[in-house]
Design an enzyme around this catalytic site. Structure first.
Site, PDB file in Angstrom:
ATOM      1  N   ASP A 185      -6.216  -3.986   0.552  1.00  0.00           N
ATOM      2  CA  ASP A 185      -6.156  -4.091   1.971  1.00  0.00           C
ATOM      3  C   ASP A 185      -7.546  -4.052   2.602  1.00  0.00           C
ATOM      4  O   ASP A 185      -8.048  -3.185   3.467  1.00  0.00           O
ATOM      5  CB  ASP A 185      -5.313  -2.672   2.260  1.00  0.00           C
ATOM      6  CG  ASP A 185      -4.957  -2.698   3.628  1.00  0.00           C
ATOM      7  OD1 ASP A 185      -4.998  -3.564   4.376  1.00  0.00           O
ATOM      8  OD2 ASP A 185      -4.593  -1.463   4.084  1.00  0.00           O
ATOM      9  N   HIS A 195       0.836  -1.168   0.184  1.00  0.00           N
ATOM     10  CA  HIS A 195      -0.177  -0.103  -0.077  1.00  0.00           C
ATOM     11  C   HIS A 195       0.790   1.283   0.180  1.00  0.00           C
ATOM     12  O   HIS A 195       0.820   2.033   1.128  1.00  0.00           O
ATOM     13  CB  HIS A 195      -1.199   0.099   1.050  1.00  0.00           C
ATOM     14  CG  HIS A 195      -0.537  -0.482   2.331  1.00  0.00           C
ATOM     15  ND1 HIS A 195       0.535  -0.305   3.084  1.00  0.00           N
ATOM     16  CD2 HIS A 195      -1.179  -1.453   3.429  1.00  0.00           C
ATOM     17  CE1 HIS A 195       0.634  -0.886   4.370  1.00  0.00           C
ATOM     18  NE2 HIS A 195      -0.281  -1.546   4.486  1.00  0.00           N
TER      19      HIS A 195
END
Lengths: 427, 311
Positions: A302, A229
């Site tokens: 995520d 991320h």
């Protein structure tokens, strides 16, 4: 069992019929043969089944937020045929047995291939290496290791992890965030807004220094590092430089970091509390460009389900994370495809091919060609959808896209030739 | 005026003047032998404090009682959250008892605003983390107005631990709304993140050198160094802080006579403020405390007197 997909447009733009037989793509072209089931794909895009490098399934430990089964449902509805389940469960996935348990739960659910991610350190404590080798040799064949949720902060531990995973062709997926550059209660992006709201934040540099350190460690060890991320323009610059140097680094970006910005926090709504935090628009623009030019390899969700009561605290006390599996494809379509930054071949590359390669997942992310496993996702690229959090198949409702209009809808998902989703719903 | 007082953003300059006008009337009540007004008779106000605060809680309690409200103090510190209850559940439980207004103090920024979305009665923010403390800013503005007259064109220096100060964040808004010029003075490590952009849009100045600012100040507001909120070394030593940013005896001498000295308390004597300054003739620290009751009476009156009983 045979399925005939009529008139689908492939990522590269070719329109063709696709015959799926016994879990494999048996024929392409104009097909007149009869099949057990026919799907009209006129105007639809057929992609290799999506692969998520970064999913939180919460089982074991928080089955009230998500289970392997409910998370698998959400993944299938989102067009995924494989997901990598992060290790920060309770207990942590830091042994071969724990990895096999997650793997087996995924098999039992039978909707997507659930590939466990192994912890880098025991109990995610950042001190001692977890049983990386035993996880790699287990039935789960773990290849991705991450303490996600926490940064492997100690450079010596990170160095050893990078060296150790080389024995198995593994990769360390790092949650890049120097915890000492912000206070323990950091909960958002550090900037003008956090200063005004009185919220303790992480500066972008807390991510960037770890990305920079890790690519140097990867160069030193000759190992692979994956940046989970990515959220700042500075991190993108470091990754771009490292790739130019030939360092073996890959990176992922989440759908929410491609679209949502830190100003959403002005009302202290914990729905938008995520780690790493939402960043300003200039970072978002840099992430989009980096995904388009290949600096960022993959889109990863995520997906972080939370029970309602875990979000109904004061902002600094509320849980980090938001749902992502069911909405990733529409977000990418809206942000990247509609804007012309990415074509459908690019979507297939960033949401299927590259994630599968990074994770070492066999049978996923393959080209749509005769003889390949029929892990497939059928998408209506023009469908306009207003997201309704109540309609989610996840157990949780922490959905940042609620009430947003997005383009693109997953119509069908096939796992080894068996439909898991038809007409947008679990088959 | 808005239904809640969560931030100084909820009140216009006209609203503030109205609050001051009413506060002046309330202030007179303090000098009476019988300090009771019937305005909130039959109304119940809960002071829900998730964080310790003797002076703010007492001030709200007295203000409510002098308006004849039934005031109940609830300390929620470490009670519900430590048992796993969500903030929303705690607040819904309290309001289900049938109340007319909620005064909230919380260690987390934004908690009052979040609570206001869950319940149906006016919420008054009595300090939320490092975000805002609007009634403190109103009482500071009221105190200064009584001392200086109009604040239009007056220069107020706010000095100290700006990063951790909700008093600063509320005061910079209220004082500029009242027409004052504000300079925020602190070492760079105690300036809030992004203060450069924020100060431009909010219309205040920043400075690192207190000695350059003090001679131009019409009022000086010293802020407490909140060592309990500091997890890192924001400055090397207390001695160095005092030399750079303390209102010392020497700096006191630089101020024009009659320059009000404010401090929201509790004071770290010898650190950010010398005993000479704290006890100086121009110190209005105790005036602030007294004004606090009047201003909170005014706020309670404006938010609750017209409200029908609900919840």
């Amino acid at each position: 069992m045979s399925i005939l997909i009529k008139g689908a447009t492939l990522p590269g733009g070719t329109t063709t019929d696709v015959l799926v037989q016994d879990g494999t793509i048996a024929e392409l072209g104009a097909i007149s043969a009869k099949a057990d089931q026919t799907i009209d794909a006129d105007g639809l895009r057929l992609l290799p089944g999506l692969v998520d490098l970064h999913t939180h399934l919460r089982e074991p430990g928080r089955e009230d937020a998500e289970t392997v089964l409910t998370g698998s449902r959400a993944a299938a509805v989102g067009g995924y045929t494989a997901v990598l389940a992060m290790a920060n469960t309770n207990p942590v996935t830091d042994t071969g047995e724990a990895a096999e348990r997650v793997h087996d739960l995924g098999r039992a659910a039978g909707l997507v291939d659930v590939q466990p991610v192994g912890a880098v350190t025991k109990g995610l404590a950042g001190q001692e290496l977890a049983e990386i080798g035993l996880m790699a040799r287990s039935r789960a064949r773990v290849r991705v290791f991450s303490d996600d949720g926490r940064c492997v902060h100690d450079p010596r531990v990170m160095r050893r992890a990078l060296e150790y995973v080389k024995a198995f062709g593994g990769v360390v997926s790092q949650h890049s965030q120097d915890p000492s550059l912000a206070g323990p209660s950091a909960c958002c992006h550090e900037g003008e807004l956090s200063g005004r709201l009185g919220l303790p934040g992480w500066p972008g540099v807390a991510e960037e220094v770890i990305v920079a350190r890790d690519v140097m460690l990867a160069r030193h060890t000759g190992s692979r590092v994956h940046v989970a991320h990515v959220s700042t323009a500075g991190s993108v610059e470091v990754v771009r430089w490292a790739k130019a140097q030939g360092i073996d680094v890959t990176a992922e970006v989440t759908p929410h970091h491609l679209l949502l910005t830190t100003d959403l926090l002005s009302g202290y709504d914990p729905t938008y509390k995520v780690n790493p935090p939402l960043r300003p628009d200039e970072d978002v623009q840099a992430l989009r460009e980096a995904l388009a030019d290949g600096t960022i390899d993959a889109v990863a969700t995520d997906h972080a389900p939370h029970a309602r009561h875990d979000k109904e605290h004061a902002f600094v006390d509320a849980a980090f994370g938001m749902l992502g599996l069911e909405t990733a494809l529409p977000v990418v379509t809206t942000v990247m495809v509609e804007s012309g930054l990415l074509d459908w071949a690019g979507v297939a590359r960033t949401m299927s091919t590259r994630p599968a390669e990074i994770a070492g997942l066999e049978g996923h992310g393959r080209p749509i060609a005769v003889g390949e496993p029929a892990n497939l996702t059928l998408v209506d690229p023009a469908a306009q959808v207003v997201v309704d959090r109540a309609a989610s198949v996840s157990l949780s409702r922490n959905n940042p896209w609620h009430d947003r209009k997005l383009t693109g809808r997953v119509i069908a998902t096939l796992l080894r030739g068996t439909p898991t989703v038809l007409e947008g719903a679990i088959a | 005026m808005n239904r809640h007082l969560l931030s100084i953003d909820d009140v216009s300059a006209d609203d503030i003047q109205e609050i001051f006008t009413t506060a002046a009337e309330m202030h007179d009540v303090q000098r009476r032998q019988v300090k009771k007004l019937p305005a909130l008779r039959g109304r119940t106000v809960i002071n829900l404090f998730f964080e310790d605060s003797t002076r703010t809680r007492s001030s709200f309690e007295i203000a409510g009682k002098w308006l004849s409200a039934d005031v109940i103090n609830l300390s929620a510190k470490g009670s519900s959250a430590s048992k796993g209850e969500s903030l929303r559940d705690t607040v819904l439980t309290v309001t289900a008892m049938g109340i007319d207004g909620l005064v909230v103090r919380h260690s987390a920024s934004g908690a009052a605003e979040q609570i206001s979305r869950w319940i149906d009665v006016p919420v008054i923010n009595a300090g939320d983390g490092t975000h805002e403390h609007p009634t403190q800013a109103l009482l500071d503005g009221y105190t200064l107005t009584r001392r200086l007259g109009s604040l239009e064109g007056r220069h107020v220096a706010i000095v100290g631990d700006l990063t951790h100060s909700r008093v600063f964040r509320s005061n910079v808004k209220s004082l500029t709304k009242l027409g004052a010029t504000v300079t925020a003075v602190a070492p760079p490590t105690l300036m809030p993140a992004g203060v450069g952009d924020w100060s431009k849009t909010a219309g205040f100045a920043t400075a690192y050198d207190l000695d350059e600012v003090l001679p131009q100040a019409d009022a000086v507001m010293m802020l407490r160094v909140q060592r309990e909120r500091m997890s890192g070394g924001f400055f090397p030593t207390a001695r160095e802080y005092t030399v750079g940013y303390g209102l010392t005896r020497e700096r006191l001498a630089v101020l024009e006579p009659g320059t009000p000295i404010l401090h929201p308390g509790p004071m770290n004597r010898g650190l950010e403020i010398s005993a000479d300054a704290a006890d100086a003739l121009d110190s209005v620290v105790l005036d602030q405390v007294s004004a606090g009751v009047a201003v909170r009476m005014s706020v309670l009156y404006h938010l609750l007197a017209g409200e029908e009983t609900s919840a």
